[in-house]
Design an enzyme around this catalytic site. Structure first.
Site, short mmCIF file in Angstrom:
data_model
loop_
_atom_site.label_atom_id
_atom_site.label_comp_id
_atom_site.label_asym_id
_atom_site.label_seq_id
_atom_site.Cartn_x
_atom_site.Cartn_y
_atom_site.Cartn_z
N ASP A 10 28.56 39.87 37.67
CA ASP A 10 28.17 38.52 37.30
C ASP A 10 27.89 38.54 35.80
O ASP A 10 27.76 39.61 35.19
CB ASP A 10 26.92 38.12 38.10
CG ASP A 10 26.41 36.74 37.75
OD1 ASP A 10 27.24 35.83 37.58
OD2 ASP A 10 25.19 36.58 37.62
N ASP A 12 25.61 35.85 33.61
CA ASP A 12 24.25 35.47 33.21
C ASP A 12 23.21 36.24 34.02
O ASP A 12 23.22 36.21 35.25
CB ASP A 12 24.04 33.97 33.40
CG ASP A 12 24.94 33.16 32.50
OD1 ASP A 12 24.80 33.29 31.27
OD2 ASP A 12 25.79 32.41 33.00
#
Length: 219
Positions: A10, A12
Site C-alpha cells: 500500500d 499511504d
C-alpha cells in the site's frame, strides 16, 4: 515460510507518512458540511478507501453530498496539502533496496490515484523505486476491501495470488488482500493505526519495517 514471488505495498501509511495531514484536511471539509469528525475518527472510518468511496459513504450514511467532483477537487488540492513535504516511512527505503538486491519483485497497489502517488512518492524521494509499478484502485471496478486491485496488480506482473504478500495499514486493505488469497502483513507503528481491525482482518502485525524481510521469509 515460502518466500513470496511478489510483494505488494500500500502507499499511504506504508511507504509515505501522509495519513495524519490528509485526514486533518478531510475532517475540516466534512465539518464544513455539518458533521464533526475528529482526524482520528476520519482515519478509522475511511482509511484505505478511495475518495469516491468516501463521498459515497457520506452521502448514503450521513446525507452529506460532497459533490460528484469531490475526488477531482481533492486531488487538485494535494500539492498545497503536501507542500511542507512528505516523509518516507522509517526504514522502508532500505527494505525496497533489499528487495531489489535479492531480485524480489514488488509494486504499489493503492486506493489513491496514480497522480497522487507520483506526488507523495516524488516528494518523499521514493518515486524512482516505484514509478513503473504503480497500480491504483481507479484502474479496477471495485476498490478495497474488494480484492480487485491486488488481483489486478498480481496479474499484470504475472504472479499467482497465492504467491503474493500484501503490506497494509488499514483493515479495508487487509480484507482486500485476504480476499485475493494473499498473505497480509499489517504495519502498526503509527499509534492511530487500527491494529485490532488489522488483526481481525487476518493480517500478521509488525511495527518496524526492518523486520519485514524476515517476516516474508526473505532473510
Amino acid at each position: 515460510m515460502t518466500p513470496p514471488e511478489l510483494v505488494i505495498f500500500d502507499c499511504d501509511g506504508v511507504l509515505v507518512d501522509t495519513e495524519t495531514v490528509a485526514n486533518q484536511r478531510l475532517s475540516a471539509i466534512i465539518a464544513e458540511h455539518g458533521l464533526d469528525l475528529t482526524m482520528a475518527q476520519c482515519r478509522k472510518r475511511f482509511m484505505g478507501r478511495t475518495m469516491k468511496s468516501v463521498r459515497d459513504i457520506l452521502l448514503e450514511e450521513e446525507g452529506i453530498d460532497l459533490g460528484a467532483d469531490f475526488p477531482d477537487r481533492w486531488l487538485a488540492g494535494l500539492p498545497d496539502l503536501f507542500s511542507a513535504g512528505v516523509e518516507a516511512i522509517p526504514h522502508v527505503r532500505e527494505v525496497i533496496l533489499y528487495l531489489n538486491a535479492i531480485d524480489t519483485p514488488y509494486c504499489v497497489a493503492s486506493s489513491a490515484k496514480v497522480e497522487k502517488m507520483h506526488l507523495t512518492l516524488g516528494v518523499s524521494g521514493l518515486l524512482p523505486l516505484f514509478e513503473n509499478v504503480l497500480y491504483s484502485a481507479w484502474m479496477v471496478e471495485k476498490g478495497k476491501p474488494a480484492p480487485d486491485l491486488f488481483l489486478f496488480a498480481a496479474s499484470e506482473l504475472g504472479h499467482p495470488p497465492e504467491r503474493c504478500a500484501v503490506i497494509e495499514d488499514s483493515p479495508a486493505g487487509a480484507l482486500a488482500g485476504k480476499a485475493a488469497g494473499m498473505r497480509v502483513f499489517g504495519y502498526t507503528a503509527d499509534p492511530l493505526t487500527d491494529a485490532e481491525g488489522l488483526a481481525d482482518a487476518g493480517a500478521i502485525l509488525f511495527d518496524d519495517m526492518r523486520a519485514l524481510p524476515a517476516l516474508l521469509g526473505l532473510r
